[in-house]
Enzyme design. Structure first.
Site, PDB file in Angstrom:
ATOM      1  N   ALA A  68      33.854  17.138  50.851  1.00  0.00           N
ATOM      2  CA  ALA A  68      34.521  17.094  52.155  1.00  0.00           C
ATOM      3  C   ALA A  68      35.936  17.651  52.208  1.00  0.00           C
ATOM      4  CB  ALA A  68      34.530  15.668  52.675  1.00  0.00           C
ATOM      5  N   GLU A 101      34.981  13.324  48.360  1.00  0.00           N
ATOM      6  CA  GLU A 101      35.452  14.487  47.603  1.00  0.00           C
ATOM      7  C   GLU A 101      35.596  14.067  46.144  1.00  0.00           C
ATOM      8  OE1 GLU A 101      36.106  17.813  47.872  1.00  0.00           O
ATOM      9  OE2 GLU A 101      36.778  17.635  45.790  1.00  0.00           O
ATOM     10  N   CYS A 151      30.178  29.326  51.887  1.00  0.00           N
ATOM     11  CA  CYS A 151      30.893  30.464  52.465  1.00  0.00           C
ATOM     12  C   CYS A 151      30.643  31.695  51.589  1.00  0.00           C
ATOM     13  CB  CYS A 151      32.368  30.150  52.643  1.00  0.00           C
ATOM     14  SG  CYS A 151      33.116  29.466  51.201  1.00  0.00           S
ATOM     15  N   ARG A 184      42.298  16.521  45.660  1.00  0.00           N
ATOM     16  CA  ARG A 184      41.772  17.032  46.927  1.00  0.00           C
ATOM     17  C   ARG A 184      41.367  15.879  47.848  1.00  0.00           C
ATOM     18  NH1 ARG A 184      40.526  22.329  47.448  1.00  0.00           N
ATOM     19  NH2 ARG A 184      38.692  21.931  48.744  1.00  0.00           N
ATOM     20  N   GLY A 194      37.917  19.786  56.997  1.00  0.00           N
ATOM     21  CA  GLY A 194      37.573  20.532  58.208  1.00  0.00           C
ATOM     22  C   GLY A 194      36.289  19.990  58.834  1.00  0.00           C
TER      23      GLY A 194
HETATM   24  N1  SAM Z   1      33.788  20.745  53.558  1.00  0.00           N
HETATM   25  C1  SAM Z   1      35.157  21.125  53.302  1.00  0.00           C
HETATM   26  C2  SAM Z   1      35.830  21.442  54.613  1.00  0.00           C
HETATM   27  O1  SAM Z   1      35.149  21.792  55.589  1.00  0.00           O
HETATM   28  O2  SAM Z   1      37.070  21.313  54.690  1.00  0.00           O
HETATM   29  C3  SAM Z   1      35.238  22.269  52.312  1.00  0.00           C
HETATM   30  C4  SAM Z   1      34.508  21.948  51.041  1.00  0.00           C
HETATM   31  S1  SAM Z   1      34.608  23.159  49.775  1.00  0.00           S
HETATM   32  C5  SAM Z   1      33.572  24.409  50.355  1.00  0.00           C
HETATM   33  C6  SAM Z   1      33.652  22.428  48.511  1.00  0.00           C
HETATM   34  C7  SAM Z   1      34.211  21.145  47.935  1.00  0.00           C
HETATM   35  O3  SAM Z   1      33.325  20.706  46.893  1.00  0.00           O
HETATM   36  C8  SAM Z   1      35.564  21.280  47.300  1.00  0.00           C
HETATM   37  O4  SAM Z   1      36.473  20.372  47.878  1.00  0.00           O
HETATM   38  C9  SAM Z   1      35.340  20.945  45.835  1.00  0.00           C
HETATM   39  O5  SAM Z   1      36.397  20.234  45.253  1.00  0.00           O
HETATM   40  C10 SAM Z   1      34.082  20.111  45.865  1.00  0.00           C
HETATM   41  N2  SAM Z   1      33.330  20.140  44.599  1.00  0.00           N
HETATM   42  C11 SAM Z   1      33.584  20.892  43.483  1.00  0.00           C
HETATM   43  N3  SAM Z   1      32.691  20.603  42.521  1.00  0.00           N
HETATM   44  C12 SAM Z   1      31.865  19.661  43.008  1.00  0.00           C
HETATM   45  C13 SAM Z   1      30.760  18.943  42.467  1.00  0.00           C
HETATM   46  N4  SAM Z   1      30.313  19.175  41.245  1.00  0.00           N
HETATM   47  N5  SAM Z   1      30.170  18.032  43.257  1.00  0.00           N
HETATM   48  C14 SAM Z   1      30.595  17.808  44.515  1.00  0.00           C
HETATM   49  N6  SAM Z   1      31.640  18.459  45.072  1.00  0.00           N
HETATM   50  C15 SAM Z   1      32.262  19.363  44.334  1.00  0.00           C
END
Ligand code: SAM
Length: 461
Positions: free
Chosen positions: A112, A135, A232, A140, A116
């Protein structure tokens, strides 16, 4: 910002693959990467209105002509809007079309931060729904909690758990959003670092991690629940191939989103999977992929314990707090050490039960800190959508003073006022001050304070 690159060098393997897949459209795709990135915001409908060109697939998204210095716009810090890339606002179409938003839903936003999509979901869900915004990376998760507090809703819990932890809540969620960490190909224009960090090895790693995340969280979705998967990136391995493999291993139906032709969103039907892709040469937004699936397989459910009780403050304290809230009948109050929080009655029991399993970073709205019988109002409460503004003395600040307040500079606005008061900018609460008669203490949280010099370029109305 909005610096317009003259050249754009894509990673070689990426360019070869995209030329193959886009064919004659490659030139337009490459050309779009020489254009400035569109700037868009999503307003907080509980707080704010703007009159700007709308993002076509969202009731809350708007385009700006240029990128203001958001950090120096007080309304940004008031949670009046969130700066968000337009394509990703398509989540709204998926949720509006695939879910019944009049119902009390249990929703998990698994990946999360920075918030956003969680804040977007909060604007879409009914007030008696509950969002768990998770998260895995601690630093973060803190930013996520900050953004959630700015948005002002109390029907939310912020957790900092590994996806596998949600197997404690089997069959619990009506909706799970997996906005997965990905190779970020769709962000090359907006974020050149995404381009320089791209590699085929990283794509493989991302794709494996995405499958692991889906596997880990799948049991937490109830039968007939909705799984929304987004990235993305354009990468097939991370999108349609992953989802096709998922469909091969699970009993699911893909949800078909009704599209308006003028949106220029591309439908991706790949073997058993169905998804939607956004290209920067076709939409006013960045690269994005989203898909929605309904879980058909039977799922064992954890027994939901709704009877949990908040550790309530004394009746005297509650009587002092009630007039601070627009509709006190909607809330229950809890006390954790000296902190008084409020949670909607409709979800309070579940919030307590989930809190015992997850030790959340935050939940509901922090209202006040109890210090020797004195209630010191919490910053989150100033930003709450439930606050009764009439219960407090308020001071409207001009822009320069609002920025000074957000920088936690000393203010000289007391002039005979005494006690806690709200400071506002353009009718939006910014936070608290303590009037001491001859001076004013600025209570803006030190760790939220802005550190940028003035000279602002605020959001157009
Ligand atoms: N949904 C968010 C928004 O709209 O603001 C953006 C999320 S971003 C695309 C993906 C998120 O997944 C990051 O915050 C990252 O830290 C987290 N992430 C990284 N590795 C992960 C894992 N193994 N399991 C779950 N989440 C993870």
């Amino acid at each position: 910002m909005n610096n317009q690159p003259r050249h754009f060098s894509f990673p070689h393997a990426f360019e070869t693959r995209m030329k193959n897949s886009l064919g004659i459209h490659w030139d337009m795709f490459a050309h779009a990467h020489l254009q400035t990135t569109p700037v868009s915001i999503r307003i907080n409908p509980a707080k704010h209105k703007v009159y700007l060109p709308p993002v076509p697939w969202s009731n809350y998204g708007y385009y700006l002509n240029e990128r203001p210095v958001f950090t120096l716009d007080p309304l940004f810090h008031a949670g009046a809007y969130y700066v968000q890339e337009a394509s990703s606002l398509f989540l709204e179409q998926v949720v509006r079309q695939a879910a019944d938003l009049t119902k009390p839903l249990r929703v998990l936003d698994l990946c999360a931060a920075p918030g956003g999509k969680s804040t977007h979901l909060l604007s879409l869900l009914s007030p008696d729904s509950l969002l768990i915004s998770n998260e895995v990376i601690r630093s973060r998760a803190q930013v996520l909690w900050e953004n959630i507090q700015k948005w002002g809703h109390a029907n939310v819990i912020v957790t900092n758990s590994d996806p596998s932890a949600f197997q404690q809540l089997n069959g619990y969620f009506d909706i799970i959003l997996v906005d997965a960490p990905c190779s970020g190909e769709g962000l090359f224009r907006k974020d050149p670092a995404a381009c320089s960090e791209w590699s085929e090895d990283n794509v493989t790693l991302c794709s494996q991690r995405q499958r692991r995340i889906l596997n880990d969280v799948w049991p937490a979705l109830k039968q007939n629940g909705l799984l929304i998967y987004s990235t993305c990136t354009y990468n097939k391995h991370e999108n349609e191939e992953n989802l096709d493999a998922w469909a091969g291993a699970h009993d699911i139906d893909f949800f078909s989103v009704q599209l308006q032709p003028e949106w220029n969103v591309e439908t991706i039907s790949f073997r058993q999977s169905l998804g939607y892709r956004f290209y920067p040469h076709r939409v006013q937004g960045e690269g994005f992929f989203i898909s929605a699936m309904i879980k058909r397989e039977t799922t064992e459910s954890t027994r939901i314990k709704t009877g949990g009780k908040l550790n309530a403050p004394s009746a005297k304290i509650i009587d002092r707090i009630k007039p601070w809230v627009d509709d006190p009948n909607l809330f229950q109050w809890g006390q954790h050490d000296d902190l008084i929080i409020q949670i909607p009655v409709s979800v309070a029991g579940e919030v307590e039960w989930i809190s015992k399993l997850f030790y959340p970073l935050g939940k509901g709205t922090a209202v006040a800190e109890l210090k020797h019988d004195k209630l010191i109002p919490e910053h989150a409460f100033a930003l709450s959508n439930a606050i009764n503004g009439n219960a407090f003395q308020t001071t409207d600040l001009n822009e320069a003073d609002a920025i000074a307040y957000l920088r936690k500079d000393a203010l000289t606005i007391s002039e005979g006022l005494k006690g806690f008061g709200l400071v506002r900018f353009k009718n939006q609460n910014l936070g608290w001050v303590n009037h001491l008669g001859n001076r004013t203490n600025n209570l803006y949280p030190s760790n939220w304070r802005i550190r940028m010099a003035a000279g602002t370029n605020p959001l157009p109305e």
